[in-house]
Structure formats: C-alpha cells, structure tokens
Design a protein around this motif. Structure first.
Motif, short mmCIF file in Angstrom:
data_model
loop_
_atom_site.label_atom_id
_atom_site.label_comp_id
_atom_site.label_asym_id
_atom_site.label_seq_id
_atom_site.Cartn_x
_atom_site.Cartn_y
_atom_site.Cartn_z
N THR A 15 117.60 5.78 -64.84
CA THR A 15 118.79 5.98 -64.01
C THR A 15 119.69 4.76 -64.14
O THR A 15 119.23 3.62 -63.98
CB THR A 15 118.41 6.17 -62.53
OG1 THR A 15 117.53 7.30 -62.41
CG2 THR A 15 119.65 6.42 -61.69
N LEU A 16 120.95 5.00 -64.41
CA LEU A 16 121.90 3.90 -64.54
C LEU A 16 122.31 3.43 -63.15
O LEU A 16 122.98 4.15 -62.42
CB LEU A 16 123.14 4.37 -65.33
CG LEU A 16 124.19 3.31 -65.63
CD1 LEU A 16 123.61 2.17 -66.44
CD2 LEU A 16 125.37 3.93 -66.37
N ARG A 44 108.73 5.06 -61.98
CA ARG A 44 107.59 4.28 -61.50
C ARG A 44 106.39 4.50 -62.41
O ARG A 44 106.17 5.58 -62.94
CB ARG A 44 107.23 4.68 -60.08
CG ARG A 44 108.24 4.23 -59.04
CD ARG A 44 107.65 4.38 -57.64
NE ARG A 44 107.28 5.76 -57.37
CZ ARG A 44 108.09 6.67 -56.83
NH1 ARG A 44 109.33 6.33 -56.53
NH2 ARG A 44 107.66 7.89 -56.61
N VAL A 45 105.63 3.44 -62.57
CA VAL A 45 104.41 3.51 -63.38
C VAL A 45 103.21 3.70 -62.46
O VAL A 45 103.06 3.00 -61.47
CB VAL A 45 104.23 2.21 -64.21
CG1 VAL A 45 102.94 2.29 -65.02
CG2 VAL A 45 105.42 2.02 -65.13
N GLY A 46 102.33 4.64 -62.77
CA GLY A 46 101.13 4.86 -61.95
C GLY A 46 101.39 5.86 -60.84
O GLY A 46 102.45 6.48 -60.74
N ALA A 47 100.41 5.96 -59.94
CA ALA A 47 100.46 6.99 -58.91
C ALA A 47 101.06 6.51 -57.61
O ALA A 47 101.15 7.27 -56.65
CB ALA A 47 99.04 7.53 -58.66
N LYS A 90 109.83 0.45 -56.48
CA LYS A 90 110.69 0.98 -57.53
C LYS A 90 110.05 0.80 -58.89
O LYS A 90 109.14 -0.02 -59.07
CB LYS A 90 112.04 0.26 -57.51
CG LYS A 90 112.87 0.49 -56.26
CD LYS A 90 114.21 -0.23 -56.36
CE LYS A 90 115.07 0.04 -55.14
NZ LYS A 90 116.39 -0.64 -55.24
N GLY A 91 110.53 1.57 -59.84
CA GLY A 91 110.05 1.44 -61.19
C GLY A 91 110.62 0.20 -61.85
O GLY A 91 111.49 -0.48 -61.30
#
Length: 446
Positions: free
Chosen positions: A110-111, A135-138, A143-144
């Motif tokens: 997302t920009l 986001r990485v993981g569960a 934030k990612g």
C-alpha cells in the motif's frame, strides 16, 4: 529553514504564506504531471483560500520555500477553481492508499506516502515512495514492514486510465516529446480526438505546441477552447507568438480573449499588434533578460538558467536604466553569455558591458534587421524607440520564420507533412481593429 525534500502527507493542511508574511491559505494537495519514463514532475499545489468556494491552484514556480511548518510563495494565487487536467494526478487524492505491486518480486503493498524533491535545476519531482507491505506471520497486531521505492519500481493495480480522463494516455506517452514533435503528434490525430486532448493538456505544454503550428491550425484549436482556457494558453505563449495568433482571429474574439488574459500579458500583445509586420517592431518579442548595470555576473547567470527562457534569448543579457520592463529606461548595452562565463561571480555587468552592439529602431525594415544579424553574427538584436528605450528584442529564429517561405516546414525528408508556422505578422490586425489600452508596467526584473 527551507528544505529541498518533503513528504506530501506532512504537507497536508500546511499554512501558506506570502513573502510579506501574510497567511493566504492552506495546502490541500500536491499536483504532479505523469510522464512516460521518468518520475512525475510537481506542477503545483491545490490551496484552499479563505473566503473562496472550492480550491485554487498555486503553480510550482510560485514556491519560494518549504519549512518550519509553512509554505512560502511569491505572487498572488489566482482565485479561480482548480480543475484537474489530463496527465495530472493529485498525490493525496489519487495516489496515497492505493494498492501497488513491487516490480522486482511481485509483492503487494500500500502506498502510504511519497516524497517530492528539488533537483539542481530547481524543478521538483516525485522521487521516493513509502510502501507498506503485508504483515508477516499470524499476528493480528502491528503493521507490516515498510520499503522505500522509486516510481519505476511499482505498478498500480486495477487502474483504468480512462478514469483519469480521455487524454491521460496520450499526454503521458508524449510527455518527453519536443514541442515541434508534440505538435506533429496532435495534428496527426483525428479531429475530434485532437480537440478532446487539447482540452485536457497542461497549459504550458499546449502553448509550446501551438507555437510550432501553422496559424490556421492554431486558430482551429484556440477557438475550440472555452474563452477562459484559451486566454490561459495565450498567457503561456511568447508574446510575439500570441500576437500572431490573436491577429488571425476576428475582432470580437480577439478583444474577448485579450480582456480575459493577464493584464500585463495582454498589454504586451496589444503593443505588438500595433507595429507594422515588416519592421523590427513587428518581429520583436517583449520578454528578453533585462538587468541593471549593478547586477552581478552570478545574478545574471541565475536569470539565464530559468527554464522559461528560450535558447535564443538566453544568449544575451540586456542592460538598461530603470525601469526594467519594456519600454525600459535608457538602453546601455549587452553582455553575451560567453562573456559572463569569463568573469568572477561578483563582477558587475557595468564593467563588462558591450556597447558596440548597436540597437535598431522599431521602424527598421525586416531586410535591414536580417542584414545586421548576419553581418555581426548575432543571435539576438535589441530594439529601441526614439528615446533609446529598449522596447523588445529580435532573435534569429523569428527572422528566419519571417523571411522563409510559409511552407518551409510542410515537408520532411520523406515527403510527409509536418506542422508549420506561417510568416510572422503578415495577417496582423491594425491598431484600429484592436484597441490598445494604456500600458501598465510589470515589476522590474533586473
């Protein structure tokens, strides 16, 4: 403290001040012009003015500094409502929060913000883009990861070019063309398509293209536009080219457009319309570089570097007594660009002035003007009145356009048709056809 880089999200709602320190409005968006291969160029700001309904536009040329929680501009913002043209994007409204794909690995993102940056030439471009990745993981919190990328490192998803206006694709594809090539592209389109596109083009680009067209094509385009838009285009044209175009219109249309133009620009055009077409006055332009005798070499070079100065006019600085707008005070002499490069920045023009380049009177014939330019290998020639005040400058390209046959541009090496610009002022209106008001003077430029 002024900065040369700023993130647009932080500019939102920033107060706008003039050079006197008076608050004139707030920034509501940043407008960029999309280009085929390079990062978009900033064209200006959408500004909310107190007491005005809607938003207005402040061109980037008005910007003097960004910093300390404020944006400072020079000049007065036009109160007319902002209208987004084809090929233009509003950063906050059209770009931020858009879904993008990273070109290198196909990752979505997302920009969230973009940075605008000023280059060495003083132009502002959209340089750095802040992209938020998934986001990485569960985890449902936080934030990612983020990533900074350039314009050519992302693709926008699900973007329909037609949503940005019928001219967007053409304007983007031709953004790097020279004005003469852009004129050829426009004239090669079907009539309806061409007229749709010119209505959406940025004013400065259309003005540049019109200057490279035959006057019949200029008229066909200018009469298609709304009067207000047509007047804006004429404001962006060189005064001598605008005069040529206005002269081809009927008296009622001419006067209507002149009345809607910026008063100073209209005054220049009206003045040029009064000169006979085969004289120095009929060939000259009123926008040379004019400086005072105490201007330094460094200051003169800054003037020459301004991007709106044509190549021919940038070769010579004309030195006069105040005022420094045609008709100026007494004409003193010239300083050629090459001479400026030979002296230290602090040197004043008065000490390196060339007084041997004699000016011609505005009544001098076109043949004599051509002889003088050729005899002394000049690119630009000063034109004065009976009181030896500088009233304009003739450049070699204007003389060639005037003396060469009208169809000199109509055939290229392959026999194809290309745009032409007819001999300069053979069709001009006379002084009785266009009423010339009392001339007002712009602020001195020296």
């Amino acid at each position: 403290m002024s900065v040369s880089k700023a993130f647009v999200a932080r500019l939102a709602n920033l107060a706008v001040f003039d050079e006197d320190g008076d608050r004139v409005g707030r920034v509501r968006d940043v407008v960029v012009q999309t280009r085929a291969e390079h990062a978009p160029r900033v064209s200006g700001f959408v500004v909310e003015l107190p007491g005005f309904k809607g938003h207005s536009f402040a061109p980037i040329r008005m910007l003097r500094s960004i910093g300390a929680g404020q944006l400072i501009i020079e000049g007065r913002i036009d109160g007319r409502p902002f209208e987004q043209k084809g090929g233009e994007l509003r950063v906050l409204a059209d770009l931020l929060d858009r879904t993008v794909t990273l070109v290198d690995d196909g990752s979505p993102g997302t920009l969230e913000d973009v940075a605008i940056e000023r280059d060495d030439a003083g132009d502002w471009h959209l340089r750095q883009l802040f992209v938020r990745l998934p986001r990485v993981g569960a985890s449902l919190f936080g934030k990612g990861p983020s990533r900074y990328v350039t314009w050519d490192e992302i693709d926008f998803e699900d973007e329909d070019d037609d949503d940005r206006g019928p001219a967007s694709a053409f304007i983007t594809a031709t953004s790097e063309l020279k004005p003469s090539d852009l004129a050829a592209e426009l004239l090669g389109l079907p009539e309806d398509r061409m007229l749709d596109i010119v209505s959406e083009m940025p004013d400065d680009r259309l003005a540049d293209a019109l200057e490279e067209m035959h006057e019949d094509d200029q008229v066909r385009i200018i009469v298609h536009l709304h009067e207000e838009h047509a007047a804006d285009i004429l404001d962006h044209m060189q005064p001598d080219d605008a005069a040529d175009l206005v002269a081809r219109l009927d008296a009622e249309t001419s006067e209507a457009l002149l009345a809607r133009m910026e008063p100073n620009e209209a005054d220049d055009v009206r003045m040029l319309l009064t000169y006979a077409p085969d004289t120095a006055g009929g060939l000259m332009t009123t926008d040379p570089i004019i400086c005072s005798a105490d201007t330094t070499v460094a200051e003169a070079l800054v003037r020459i570097r301004q991007k709106e100065i044509s190549t021919a006019l940038a070769t010579t600085v004309f030195v006069t007594v105040s005022p420094y707008e045609p008709p100026t005070g007494r004409y003193l002499g010239v300083v050629h660009f090459q001479r400026l490069l030979r002296y230290p920045p602090h040197e004043q023009l008065s000490t390196i002035l060339d007084t041997e380049t004699e000016a011609v009177h505005w009544t001098t014939s076109d043949a004599e003007v051509a002889r003088v330019l050729a005899s002394y290998d000049l690119v630009a020639l000063p034109v004065v009145d009976s009181e030896h005040r500088l009233v304009g400058v003739i450049t070699i390209d204007d003389v060639l356009d005037h003396l060469l046959p009208e169809d000199w541009r109509t055939r290229d090496v392959d026999g194809g048709v290309v745009p032409t610009r007819a001999a300069s002022r053979r069709q001009r209106l006379t002084q009785s056809e266009v009423t010339t008001p009392q001339r007002t003077r712009r602020r001195g430029r020296g």
